[in-house]
Write an enzyme that holds these catalytic residues in place. Structure first.
Site, PDB file in Angstrom:
ATOM      1  N   ARG A 184       2.365  -1.975  10.524  1.00  0.00           N
ATOM      2  CA  ARG A 184       3.401  -2.044  11.560  1.00  0.00           C
ATOM      3  C   ARG A 184       3.735  -3.452  12.048  1.00  0.00           C
ATOM      4  O   ARG A 184       4.913  -3.716  12.350  1.00  0.00           O
ATOM      5  CB  ARG A 184       3.007  -1.133  12.724  1.00  0.00           C
ATOM      6  CG  ARG A 184       3.221   0.351  12.391  1.00  0.00           C
ATOM      7  CD  ARG A 184       2.491   1.275  13.348  1.00  0.00           C
ATOM      8  NE  ARG A 184       1.058   1.328  13.046  1.00  0.00           N
ATOM      9  CZ  ARG A 184       0.211   2.162  13.637  1.00  0.00           C
ATOM     10  NH1 ARG A 184       0.646   3.000  14.559  1.00  0.00           N
ATOM     11  NH2 ARG A 184      -1.066   2.160  13.301  1.00  0.00           N
ATOM     12  N   ASP A 236      -3.582   4.295  -1.896  1.00  0.00           N
ATOM     13  CA  ASP A 236      -4.602   4.648  -0.907  1.00  0.00           C
ATOM     14  C   ASP A 236      -4.629   6.161  -0.692  1.00  0.00           C
ATOM     15  O   ASP A 236      -4.102   6.674   0.297  1.00  0.00           O
ATOM     16  CB  ASP A 236      -4.302   3.913   0.406  1.00  0.00           C
ATOM     17  CG  ASP A 236      -5.409   4.089   1.436  1.00  0.00           C
ATOM     18  OD1 ASP A 236      -6.552   4.392   1.046  1.00  0.00           O
ATOM     19  OD2 ASP A 236      -5.115   3.901   2.636  1.00  0.00           O
ATOM     20  N   ASP A 245     -13.621  14.908  -3.402  1.00  0.00           N
ATOM     21  CA  ASP A 245     -13.747  16.272  -3.900  1.00  0.00           C
ATOM     22  C   ASP A 245     -14.996  16.319  -4.781  1.00  0.00           C
ATOM     23  O   ASP A 245     -15.761  15.358  -4.843  1.00  0.00           O
ATOM     24  CB  ASP A 245     -12.491  16.660  -4.692  1.00  0.00           C
ATOM     25  CG  ASP A 245     -12.203  18.163  -4.687  1.00  0.00           C
ATOM     26  OD1 ASP A 245     -13.179  18.953  -4.724  1.00  0.00           O
ATOM     27  OD2 ASP A 245     -11.026  18.547  -4.640  1.00  0.00           O
ATOM     28  N   LYS A 265       0.847  -1.187   0.000  1.00  0.00           N
ATOM     29  CA  LYS A 265       0.000   0.000   0.000  1.00  0.00           C
ATOM     30  C   LYS A 265       0.880   1.233   0.000  1.00  0.00           C
ATOM     31  O   LYS A 265       1.748   1.392   0.855  1.00  0.00           O
ATOM     32  CB  LYS A 265      -0.907   0.036   1.233  1.00  0.00           C
ATOM     33  CG  LYS A 265      -1.916   1.185   1.202  1.00  0.00           C
ATOM     34  CD  LYS A 265      -2.498   1.506   2.569  1.00  0.00           C
ATOM     35  CE  LYS A 265      -1.567   2.416   3.342  1.00  0.00           C
ATOM     36  NZ  LYS A 265      -2.194   3.006   4.551  1.00  0.00           N
ATOM     37  N   THR A 302     -11.211   2.967  10.177  1.00  0.00           N
ATOM     38  CA  THR A 302     -11.080   2.020  11.285  1.00  0.00           C
ATOM     39  C   THR A 302     -10.600   2.688  12.569  1.00  0.00           C
ATOM     40  O   THR A 302     -10.604   2.069  13.628  1.00  0.00           O
ATOM     41  CB  THR A 302     -10.120   0.876  10.922  1.00  0.00           C
ATOM     42  OG1 THR A 302      -8.883   1.428  10.445  1.00  0.00           O
ATOM     43  CG2 THR A 302     -10.729  -0.012   9.857  1.00  0.00           C
ATOM     44  N   LYS A 311      -7.624   7.988  -0.890  1.00  0.00           N
ATOM     45  CA  LYS A 311      -8.913   8.382  -0.315  1.00  0.00           C
ATOM     46  C   LYS A 311      -9.464   9.648  -0.995  1.00  0.00           C
ATOM     47  O   LYS A 311      -9.792  10.638  -0.348  1.00  0.00           O
ATOM     48  CB  LYS A 311      -8.786   8.606   1.202  1.00  0.00           C
ATOM     49  CG  LYS A 311      -8.346   7.363   1.957  1.00  0.00           C
ATOM     50  CD  LYS A 311      -8.202   7.644   3.445  1.00  0.00           C
ATOM     51  CE  LYS A 311      -7.907   6.384   4.239  1.00  0.00           C
ATOM     52  NZ  LYS A 311      -6.577   5.807   3.943  1.00  0.00           N
TER      53      LYS A 311
END
Length: 241
Positions: A219, A64, A69, A37, A128, A66
Site C-alpha cells: 500500500r 505468494d 496441505d 508479488k 506479520t 502460502k
C-alpha cells in the site's frame, strides 16, 4: 547502503488488488520496478494468466500462495505453480519437513520440464499480522522469535531456499541461516506510513540493514497518489541507508 540497481531489486511490490489495477500499476512501474508479488487475491480470481501478464512486462514474480496441505498435494501444487514461470513461491513452514521436501521436488521437476531457473521456495514462519497474543490464542506458547527460528531451521533443512518473516526477525534469521538464504520480509513501511493490519513492522532501510534480502511493500506504493514517486523514494532511502 545499496546501489540503485540493488535497491530496485530488493523491493517486491505487492499487487493485492483487481487485475485492471494491477496491470495499470505494472505498466507505470515497468522499467523501474524489478519484482511484484502476486498473491491469493489476484491468483485465485485470474489464475496463471496474471503471472504471464507480469512477466510480459519484464517483471519478476513472487507467487505468494502460502501452500499448505499434505505432502502429495503440495508436490503437485508446487509443480503446477512453478510452471507459471514464477521466480519465488511461498509455502507454509507449519506444514512440516515432509511437505516442504515434496514442494522442493515439485519445483525441481517443473524446472527440468520447462527449462530455465528453478522457482525458489520461501517458507512462511509467523505471519506479520500475528504477535505473541495471537500465537498463544492458537496454542503456540513459544515467543514469536523462537517459533520463527524453529520453523526456519526446519524449512531450510527440508529444502526451502529461505524464509518469510517480519523485519524484526531478519537479523536473527540471517545469523541462523547464513549469507545465502533468501529472507523475504513483509511488514515494511516507510517512516510515517500507516501500519494497517501488520503487527511486526520496520522501515525499508532498517529491514535491509538487519539482513533482509527482499522487502514486500504494498500500500505505501500502490495506494500512493504517484506510485512511481513512492517507489523512487523508497529506492533512495535504501541507497542512502
Amino acid at each position: 547502503m545499496l546501489t540503485q540497481d540493488q535497491a530496485r531489486d530488493a523491493i517486491i511490490i505487492a499487487l493485492d488488488c483487481d487485475r485492471e489495477t494491477a496491470l495499470q500499476l505494472a505498466d507505470k512501474l515497468s522499467g523501474k520496478a524489478v519484482w511484484v508479488k502476486v498473491g491469493m487475491t489476484l491468483f485465485y480470481r485470474y489464475g496463471p494468466s496474471i503471472v504471464d501478464d507480469m512477466r510480459a512486462r519484464g517483471l519478476r514474480v513472487f507467487l505468494d500462495l502460502k501452500l499448505h496441505d499434505i505432502p502429495f498435494q503440495i508436490h503437485g501444487a508446487a509443480f503446477s505453480a512453478s510452471l507459471t514461470g514464477a521466480d519465488i513461491l511461498s509455502i507454509h513452514g507449519l506444514g512440516g519437513a515432509a511437505m516442504i521436501s515434496e514442494g522442493r521436488k515439485g519445483v525441481e521437476e517443473a524446472a527440468a520440464g520447462r527449462g530455465g531457473d528453478r522457482t525458489r521456495l520461501v517458507a512462511i514462519s509467523v505471519l506479520t499480522s500475528m504477535d505473541a497474543e495471537a500465537l498463544h490464542s492458537i496454542g503456540v506458547e513459544s515467543p514469536v522469535e523462537e517459533e520463527v527460528a524453529r520453523l526456519a531451521s526446519l524449512a531450510v533443512g527440508a529444502g526451502s531456499d529461505g524464509i518469510v518473516c517480519s523485519p524484526q526477525e531478519a537479523a536473527q534469521m540471517r545469523a541462523l541461516l547464513g549469507p545465502d538464504a533468501l529472507i523475504v520480509t513483509p511488514g515494511v513501511r516507510p517512516a510515517g506510513a500507516e501500519v494497517g493490519d501488520q503487527k511486526r513492522v520496520s522501515t525499508p532501510a532498517a529491514a535491509i540493514a538487519a539482513g533482509a534480502s527482499k522487502l514486500v511493500i504494498g500500500r505505501p506504493i500502490t495506494a500512493a497518489d504517484d506510485p512511481v514517486a513512492a517507489f523512487d523514494a523508497i529506492v533512495e532511502e535504501l541507497v542512502q541507508g
